[in-house]
Structure formats: structure tokens, C-alpha cells
Design a protein around this motif. Structure first.
Motif, PDB file in Angstrom:
ATOM      1  N   LEU A 160      -0.039  -6.661   2.496  1.00  0.00           N
ATOM      2  CA  LEU A 160      -0.167  -5.264   2.933  1.00  0.00           C
ATOM      3  C   LEU A 160      -1.622  -4.912   3.238  1.00  0.00           C
ATOM      4  O   LEU A 160      -1.899  -4.118   4.142  1.00  0.00           O
ATOM      5  CB  LEU A 160       0.383  -4.333   1.851  1.00  0.00           C
ATOM      6  CG  LEU A 160       1.911  -4.255   1.734  1.00  0.00           C
ATOM      7  CD1 LEU A 160       2.322  -3.533   0.454  1.00  0.00           C
ATOM      8  CD2 LEU A 160       2.507  -3.568   2.956  1.00  0.00           C
ATOM      9  N   ARG A 161      -2.545  -5.482   2.482  1.00  0.00           N
ATOM     10  CA  ARG A 161      -3.961  -5.215   2.705  1.00  0.00           C
ATOM     11  C   ARG A 161      -4.391  -5.573   4.136  1.00  0.00           C
ATOM     12  O   ARG A 161      -5.286  -4.948   4.695  1.00  0.00           O
ATOM     13  CB  ARG A 161      -4.798  -6.004   1.697  1.00  0.00           C
ATOM     14  CG  ARG A 161      -6.311  -5.854   1.853  1.00  0.00           C
ATOM     15  CD  ARG A 161      -7.040  -6.736   0.876  1.00  0.00           C
ATOM     16  NE  ARG A 161      -6.813  -6.299  -0.480  1.00  0.00           N
ATOM     17  CZ  ARG A 161      -7.498  -5.326  -1.078  1.00  0.00           C
ATOM     18  NH1 ARG A 161      -8.457  -4.684  -0.413  1.00  0.00           N
ATOM     19  NH2 ARG A 161      -7.240  -4.995  -2.319  1.00  0.00           N
ATOM     20  N   LYS A 162      -3.728  -6.558   4.732  1.00  0.00           N
ATOM     21  CA  LYS A 162      -4.105  -7.048   6.057  1.00  0.00           C
ATOM     22  C   LYS A 162      -3.392  -6.315   7.194  1.00  0.00           C
ATOM     23  O   LYS A 162      -3.628  -6.620   8.360  1.00  0.00           O
ATOM     24  CB  LYS A 162      -3.798  -8.550   6.150  1.00  0.00           C
ATOM     25  CG  LYS A 162      -4.487  -9.392   5.073  1.00  0.00           C
ATOM     26  CD  LYS A 162      -3.924 -10.802   5.048  1.00  0.00           C
ATOM     27  CE  LYS A 162      -4.486 -11.594   3.874  1.00  0.00           C
ATOM     28  NZ  LYS A 162      -3.841 -12.918   3.742  1.00  0.00           N
ATOM     29  N   VAL A 163      -2.522  -5.374   6.864  1.00  0.00           N
ATOM     30  CA  VAL A 163      -1.733  -4.690   7.887  1.00  0.00           C
ATOM     31  C   VAL A 163      -2.596  -3.673   8.635  1.00  0.00           C
ATOM     32  O   VAL A 163      -3.276  -2.841   8.018  1.00  0.00           O
ATOM     33  CB  VAL A 163      -0.518  -3.986   7.257  1.00  0.00           C
ATOM     34  CG1 VAL A 163       0.195  -3.104   8.294  1.00  0.00           C
ATOM     35  CG2 VAL A 163       0.452  -5.021   6.689  1.00  0.00           C
ATOM     36  N   LYS A 164      -2.568  -3.742   9.945  1.00  0.00           N
ATOM     37  CA  LYS A 164      -3.316  -2.786  10.754  1.00  0.00           C
ATOM     38  C   LYS A 164      -2.722  -1.393  10.599  1.00  0.00           C
ATOM     39  O   LYS A 164      -1.512  -1.214  10.715  1.00  0.00           O
ATOM     40  CB  LYS A 164      -3.285  -3.201  12.224  1.00  0.00           C
ATOM     41  CG  LYS A 164      -4.106  -2.270  13.121  1.00  0.00           C
ATOM     42  CD  LYS A 164      -4.088  -2.738  14.567  1.00  0.00           C
ATOM     43  CE  LYS A 164      -4.911  -1.796  15.445  1.00  0.00           C
ATOM     44  NZ  LYS A 164      -4.915  -2.230  16.872  1.00  0.00           N
ATOM     45  N   GLY A 165      -3.566  -0.417  10.302  1.00  0.00           N
ATOM     46  CA  GLY A 165      -3.127   0.963  10.152  1.00  0.00           C
ATOM     47  C   GLY A 165      -2.646   1.312   8.756  1.00  0.00           C
ATOM     48  O   GLY A 165      -2.184   2.429   8.532  1.00  0.00           O
ATOM     49  N   ILE A 166      -2.763   0.385   7.797  1.00  0.00           N
ATOM     50  CA  ILE A 166      -2.249   0.633   6.450  1.00  0.00           C
ATOM     51  C   ILE A 166      -2.966   1.810   5.791  1.00  0.00           C
ATOM     52  O   ILE A 166      -2.385   2.529   4.977  1.00  0.00           O
ATOM     53  CB  ILE A 166      -2.375  -0.633   5.572  1.00  0.00           C
ATOM     54  CG1 ILE A 166      -1.628  -0.459   4.244  1.00  0.00           C
ATOM     55  CG2 ILE A 166      -3.828  -1.005   5.336  1.00  0.00           C
ATOM     56  CD1 ILE A 166      -0.141  -0.381   4.378  1.00  0.00           C
ATOM     57  N   GLU A 167      -4.221   2.040   6.149  1.00  0.00           N
ATOM     58  CA  GLU A 167      -4.981   3.132   5.527  1.00  0.00           C
ATOM     59  C   GLU A 167      -4.441   4.499   5.914  1.00  0.00           C
ATOM     60  O   GLU A 167      -4.772   5.509   5.284  1.00  0.00           O
ATOM     61  CB  GLU A 167      -6.471   3.020   5.890  1.00  0.00           C
ATOM     62  CG  GLU A 167      -6.825   3.385   7.332  1.00  0.00           C
ATOM     63  CD  GLU A 167      -6.503   2.276   8.334  1.00  0.00           C
ATOM     64  OE1 GLU A 167      -6.723   2.505   9.540  1.00  0.00           O
ATOM     65  OE2 GLU A 167      -6.049   1.186   7.909  1.00  0.00           O
ATOM     66  N   LYS A 168      -3.594   4.547   6.942  1.00  0.00           N
ATOM     67  CA  LYS A 168      -3.062   5.820   7.419  1.00  0.00           C
ATOM     68  C   LYS A 168      -1.667   6.121   6.872  1.00  0.00           C
ATOM     69  O   LYS A 168      -1.080   7.143   7.227  1.00  0.00           O
ATOM     70  CB  LYS A 168      -3.003   5.818   8.950  1.00  0.00           C
ATOM     71  CG  LYS A 168      -4.364   5.679   9.615  1.00  0.00           C
ATOM     72  CD  LYS A 168      -4.233   5.616  11.129  1.00  0.00           C
ATOM     73  CE  LYS A 168      -5.589   5.425  11.785  1.00  0.00           C
ATOM     74  NZ  LYS A 168      -5.480   5.308  13.264  1.00  0.00           N
ATOM     75  N   THR A 169      -1.161   5.244   6.027  1.00  0.00           N
ATOM     76  CA  THR A 169       0.178   5.465   5.510  1.00  0.00           C
ATOM     77  C   THR A 169       0.128   5.854   4.043  1.00  0.00           C
ATOM     78  O   THR A 169      -0.920   5.829   3.401  1.00  0.00           O
ATOM     79  CB  THR A 169       1.053   4.208   5.676  1.00  0.00           C
ATOM     80  OG1 THR A 169       2.414   4.551   5.437  1.00  0.00           O
ATOM     81  CG2 THR A 169       0.625   3.119   4.708  1.00  0.00           C
ATOM     82  N   LEU A 170       1.270   6.224   3.517  1.00  0.00           N
ATOM     83  CA  LEU A 170       1.434   6.455   2.082  1.00  0.00           C
ATOM     84  C   LEU A 170       2.272   5.317   1.542  1.00  0.00           C
ATOM     85  O   LEU A 170       3.363   5.038   2.039  1.00  0.00           O
ATOM     86  CB  LEU A 170       2.125   7.801   1.825  1.00  0.00           C
ATOM     87  CG  LEU A 170       2.506   8.101   0.371  1.00  0.00           C
ATOM     88  CD1 LEU A 170       1.262   8.170  -0.518  1.00  0.00           C
ATOM     89  CD2 LEU A 170       3.299   9.400   0.289  1.00  0.00           C
ATOM     90  N   LEU A 171       1.763   4.646   0.514  1.00  0.00           N
ATOM     91  CA  LEU A 171       2.430   3.496  -0.089  1.00  0.00           C
ATOM     92  C   LEU A 171       2.967   3.926  -1.456  1.00  0.00           C
ATOM     93  O   LEU A 171       2.200   4.299  -2.340  1.00  0.00           O
ATOM     94  CB  LEU A 171       1.427   2.344  -0.227  1.00  0.00           C
ATOM     95  CG  LEU A 171       1.907   1.006  -0.782  1.00  0.00           C
ATOM     96  CD1 LEU A 171       3.083   0.461   0.007  1.00  0.00           C
ATOM     97  CD2 LEU A 171       0.753   0.001  -0.795  1.00  0.00           C
ATOM     98  N   ILE A 172       4.299   3.904  -1.603  1.00  0.00           N
ATOM     99  CA  ILE A 172       4.946   4.371  -2.830  1.00  0.00           C
ATOM    100  C   ILE A 172       5.604   3.189  -3.535  1.00  0.00           C
ATOM    101  O   ILE A 172       6.380   2.452  -2.929  1.00  0.00           O
ATOM    102  CB  ILE A 172       6.012   5.439  -2.518  1.00  0.00           C
ATOM    103  CG1 ILE A 172       5.395   6.623  -1.775  1.00  0.00           C
ATOM    104  CG2 ILE A 172       6.694   5.923  -3.800  1.00  0.00           C
ATOM    105  CD1 ILE A 172       6.419   7.643  -1.284  1.00  0.00           C
ATOM    106  N   PHE A 173       5.288   3.019  -4.819  1.00  0.00           N
ATOM    107  CA  PHE A 173       5.910   1.971  -5.621  1.00  0.00           C
ATOM    108  C   PHE A 173       6.900   2.622  -6.581  1.00  0.00           C
ATOM    109  O   PHE A 173       6.540   3.510  -7.350  1.00  0.00           O
ATOM    110  CB  PHE A 173       4.857   1.196  -6.412  1.00  0.00           C
ATOM    111  CG  PHE A 173       3.954   0.375  -5.535  1.00  0.00           C
ATOM    112  CD1 PHE A 173       4.267  -0.942  -5.223  1.00  0.00           C
ATOM    113  CD2 PHE A 173       2.803   0.914  -4.999  1.00  0.00           C
ATOM    114  CE1 PHE A 173       3.450  -1.688  -4.403  1.00  0.00           C
ATOM    115  CE2 PHE A 173       1.972   0.177  -4.177  1.00  0.00           C
ATOM    116  CZ  PHE A 173       2.305  -1.136  -3.879  1.00  0.00           C
ATOM    117  N   SER A 174       8.143   2.145  -6.524  1.00  0.00           N
ATOM    118  CA  SER A 174       9.184   2.663  -7.408  1.00  0.00           C
ATOM    119  C   SER A 174       9.538   1.582  -8.427  1.00  0.00           C
ATOM    120  O   SER A 174      10.044   0.515  -8.073  1.00  0.00           O
ATOM    121  CB  SER A 174      10.422   3.057  -6.589  1.00  0.00           C
ATOM    122  OG  SER A 174      11.411   3.632  -7.408  1.00  0.00           O
TER     123      SER A 174
END
Length: 470
Positions: A160-174
Motif C-alpha cells: 500500500l505504501r507504494k500505491v500512487k495516490g495513497i496519501e489522498k485516501t482514507l485507510l480503515i482497518f477493521s
């Protein structure tokens, strides 16, 4: 005769000069503020209407965490919302990262339960001070279902760290297990806004009672007449194959359904969000263009498949031809065994799934995906049509877990294989255009239930999620 000015009147008057300077400074200050107000444009201001923003105001009595008090998040009004940013929290010094309470003994279930309830209620988002948060119809929110495999989770985060645009999303861990190790891993994430939620009715919190395993629960393979004689729990309700529940299998379906209710209906930050929600699991690995691909799929859907309601970024094909299929999608009806990896959909589909709660909770199958296919056939209007990437952007690396009992559990080897594959096809990632590359030839049918879901207690717990219980 003209009046002569006395030398006294010609003298320098400091009071009058100070007053004049003060008036000049005041006028300049007013004009300067008017200029700033009329010309202020935040970064990417053309992407949103300022009347739609969530406002974040600092007050001395506010706690130093996330988006301050939830009551300060303003609702979004106006008919233009569908084309504007739906949530915006600008990066600033007041969005301080929440520091969790560590060293909670894992045997102290009472304390863990209180901590879970607190975190679910507080809804902290980490890293807002660095990235802020901007979500709209073109965004992708990522929700990861986590059990207890820390080694797999680390590999997923590395991808996920390498995904382009990841800084613009919300990452939720359930999570369905509260673990200091898992929490610490998630709290090291520094590449995007992050939230953690916790399944509050897990087997971990109820190890000797439902939904865990009660000492008087009927053994899986005991015959019904024998179960009635020994008066074990739920003796009257085995599944359609005559078997009784196994807690470790039932929990996954419960967690999956609760997670969607919580994300779509309980999280304040998601209240007005209409964009895609991508569902991942702890033992997945994603390609660096997965967000870009989903956004392109969403645009293609509006043009060439308006009735496609599910986007699937992953597939299980043994042979992946990126040179041929990197920019191609396949259309068809959603089939659990082919389209359950890297699923993305919007609130519109969730509303129809939610309307089928009774059918979901009473279908005698412990698998959420087989149950979802049943809903598509029998409850959701027009069946769920899917758009699937022909060259996968999501990989399954889990060889050991609930359903897999392989002896060689070496996820690092699987990770290296995937990274080698992606590196050798680097030039084919991030295609310039997507196009429809065919229709699925698989026949759609209502799946035969696998059982494991005959216990009335499971069905009642599942139904309770729609009522906001749990």
C-alpha cells in the motif's frame, strides 16, 4: 486684516500625527484583509466549493486529536454535492495524531472491551496533521479486514505504501482481534490518513460464551437426536447438513457484515461520502496502480457499463498477461468465487445489500461471499453486474489461515514472486486507457449453501447489526 499664524500654531503637534498614522494603518489593515478574503484559494481550490467543507476550528477546550469534536463537523447541503468534495479536513497543527493506550494485558478482557468501545466511539483519524483529508465522488476509501496474522499485514502495508495516490485516501482497518502487536503495526503508517475500528462482539471478547464457544455448545458432528438428549446449546437448530456451528468460521461473516454497517452508517467522516469503497483483507498484496485503475474503471463504467455496480480489481487467473490485458476489463454478473478479491462499490449498492439483511442473515452459509451471490440472485434488484480487471491488481498471498492449512507458510516468498512479476511488467502498469475486453462466459446460478449457519444465535446477532447493536 488677515490673521497671522502665531509661532505657537506652527509648532509640531505629536498627538495629531499619531492619530493620523493610526487611521492610515487601520485603513490599510482593513483593505489587506478584504484582499485576502476575496482572493484566498486553498490548494486545488478548483476541485471543490468552499461552502461544502467540513470546518475545523481550534478552541482551547478541545482535545488534541483528529478532527476535534464530532459536533463541529458540519453537514453538507446543496444540490451540487454530487460533483463537489464531500469531506475536507485541511492539514494543520491542530490535527495531532492520537496516541493509543499501550500495554493492555491481552487476558484482561474487560479493559480490552472498554478500549474497543472508546476507540469506536472516538473515531480517531491518524496523520491528519500531515495530509488532511479530502474525499469526493472520485475518491477511493480502502477498508481492510484484519484477523491476527501480523506477518501478512506487514506485507500488505508495504504494498500500500507504494500505491500512487495513497496519501489522498482514507485507510480503515477493521479488527476482530485486539492486539498490541497489530495496533503498533498500524500506528507506524505514515503515508496516508488511517483509522482503526474494532468488531465489538468477537470471539476474543467472549471465549467461553457465544459468539465464542460455550462449554455446552453442541459438538459439530453430533447427531441431532443425541444433541437433544445431552441438551447442548442450540440442539434444535443444526445446519442443513446436520452440523452445529464452529465459532471461528462464523465470525468472519459476522465481522464482514458489521464492518459495512459501521463504515457506511456509523463513521461521521463517511456520512456524506458517495465514492468507491475498496475491500481488502490482511493477506492481500496490491499493485502500485490499484487506485488509479479503480478510478479509471469508475469512469469507464459510466460510459460503457452504466449498470455495473461492482468493480473488481483482482482475479485468480493462474496466467496473467499484462502486455495484452493491462488496460482491459471483463463484464459479467458477480460470482463469489471469481469476483470477491479487491471488490469496490459505492453507497448505492450498500443500500441494496442492507435492504436484504434478513436474507443475508438467514442464508445457511458461513461464507459472506457465497451469501452475497445468493442476495444477487434472489434479493438485490437486477442482479449485481461486475466489471473485472483482466490483469489483476490485487493478489492473494494467504496460504495459512482460517481456510488454509498449508505447512509451508512463507508469505515472504509469495511476496517476492509478486514483486518480480510486477517489476517485469512495470511498463504495462498505469495504462493510458481502459477498454472492455470481453464478457464473462460463466453461468450465473444461485449457490448451494455450504451450511455452518443454522444456529439461531448467529442469525439473531447478524440481524442486530442493522439495528446499530454491536
Amino acid at each position: 486684516m488677515p490673521t497671522l499664524t502665531s509661532p505657537l500654531d506652527m509648532r509640531f503637534r505629536p498627538v495629531r500625527l499619531i492619530r493620523s498614522l493610526f487611521m492610515i494603518v487601520l485603513i490599510l489593515f482593513v483593505f489587506l484583509n478584504l484582499h485576502v478574503l476575496m482572493n484566498f484559494e486553498p490548494n486545488n481550490s478548483d476541485a471543490y466549493d468552499r461552502t461544502l467543507l467540513y470546518k475545523l476550528r481550534h478552541s482551547n477546550n478541545l482535545k488534541a486529536h483528529v478532527q476535534t469534536d464530532r459536533s463541529q463537523l458540519q453537514d453538507l447541503d446543496g444540490p451540487e454535492n454530487s460533483s463537489k468534495v464531500e469531506v475536507l479536513i485541511l492539514p494543520n497543527q491542530y490535527n495531532q495524531t492520537f496516541v493509543s493506550r499501550h500495554n493492555i494485558p491481552e487476558h484482561n478482557l474487560t479493559q480490552i472491551k472498554l478500549e474497543i468501545d472508546r476507540r469506536n466511539a472516538d473515531q480517531y483519524v491518524h496523520n491528519l496533521q500531515k495530509y488532511g483529508l479530502s474525499l469526493g465522488p472520485e475518491s477511493v476509501v480502502i477498508v481492510v479486514q484484519v484477523h491476527d496474522r501480523a506477518n501478512y499485514l506487514k506485507i500488505l502495508l508495504d504494498s500500500l505504501r507504494k500505491v500512487k495516490g495513497i496519501e489522498k485516501t482514507l485507510l480503515i482497518f477493521s479488527h476482530d482481534v485486539f492486539s498490541e502487536q497489530l495496533n503498533s503495526i498500524v500506528e507506524t503508517i505514515d503515508f496516508c490518513p488511517v483509522m482503526q475500528i474494532f468488531f465489538p462482539v468477537s470471539a476474543q471478547l467472549h471465549p467461553k460464551e457465544f459468539p465464542g464457544e460455550h462449554p455446552n455448545d453442541c459438538p459439530r458432528n453430533v447427531k441431532k437426536d443425541q444433541a437433544l438428549k445431552i441438551k447442548c446449546n442450540n440442539a434444535n437448530h443444526p445446519d442443513k447438513y446436520g452440523h452445529y456451528r464452529e465459532a471461528k468460521y462464523c465470525q468472519t461473516k459476522h465481522h464482514w457484515f458489521w464492518k459495512l454497517f459501521h463504515v457506511f452508517d456509523q463513521l461521521t467522516v463517511m456520512k456524506n461520502y458517495t465514492g468507491l469503497v475498496l475491500l481488502l483483507e490482511e493477506d492481500y498484496y496490491v499493485a502500485p496502480d490499484v487506485i488509479t485503475i479503480l478510478q479509471m474503471m469508475n469512469h469507464l463504467k459510466k460510459k460503457d457499463c452504466k449498470d455495473c455496480r461492482m468493480l473488481t480489481a483482482g482475479n485468480y487467473d493462474k496466467t496473467q498477461s499484462y502486455s495484452i490485458n493491462s488496460g482491459k476489463v471483463e463484464l459479467g454478473h458477480w460470482i463469489s468465487s471469481r469476483h470477491n478479491m479487491g471488490m469496490a462499490f459505492t453507497r448505492d449498492l450498500w443500500k441494496d445489500i442492507k435492504k436484504c439483511t434478513s436474507e443475508f442473515c438467514n442464508f445457511d452459509d458461513y461464507n459472506w461471499d457465497w451469501t452475497l451471490q445468493h442476495l444477487s440472485m434472489k434479493c438485490i434488484p437486477d442482479k449485481v453486474k461486475v466489471m473485472k480487471m483482466k490483469a489483476t491488481r490485487v493478489f492473494h498471498i494467504g496460504e495459512c489461515g482460517v481456510h488454509h492449512k498449508g505447512k509451508n507458510c512463507q508469505p515472504d516468498n509469495k511476496k517476492k514472486q509478486i514483486e518480480t512479476q510486477l517489476q517485469s511488467n512495470k511498463q504495462h502498469l498505469f495504462p493510458n486507457v481502459l477498454s472492455v475486453g470481453g464478457q464473462s462466459k460463466f453461468k450465473l446460478r444461485d449457490p448451494k449453501p455450504n451450511g455452518g449457519w443454522g444456529d439461531k444465535r448467529d442469525r439473531e446477532l447478524c440481524l442486530s447489526f442493522a439495528k446499530g447493536q454491536g
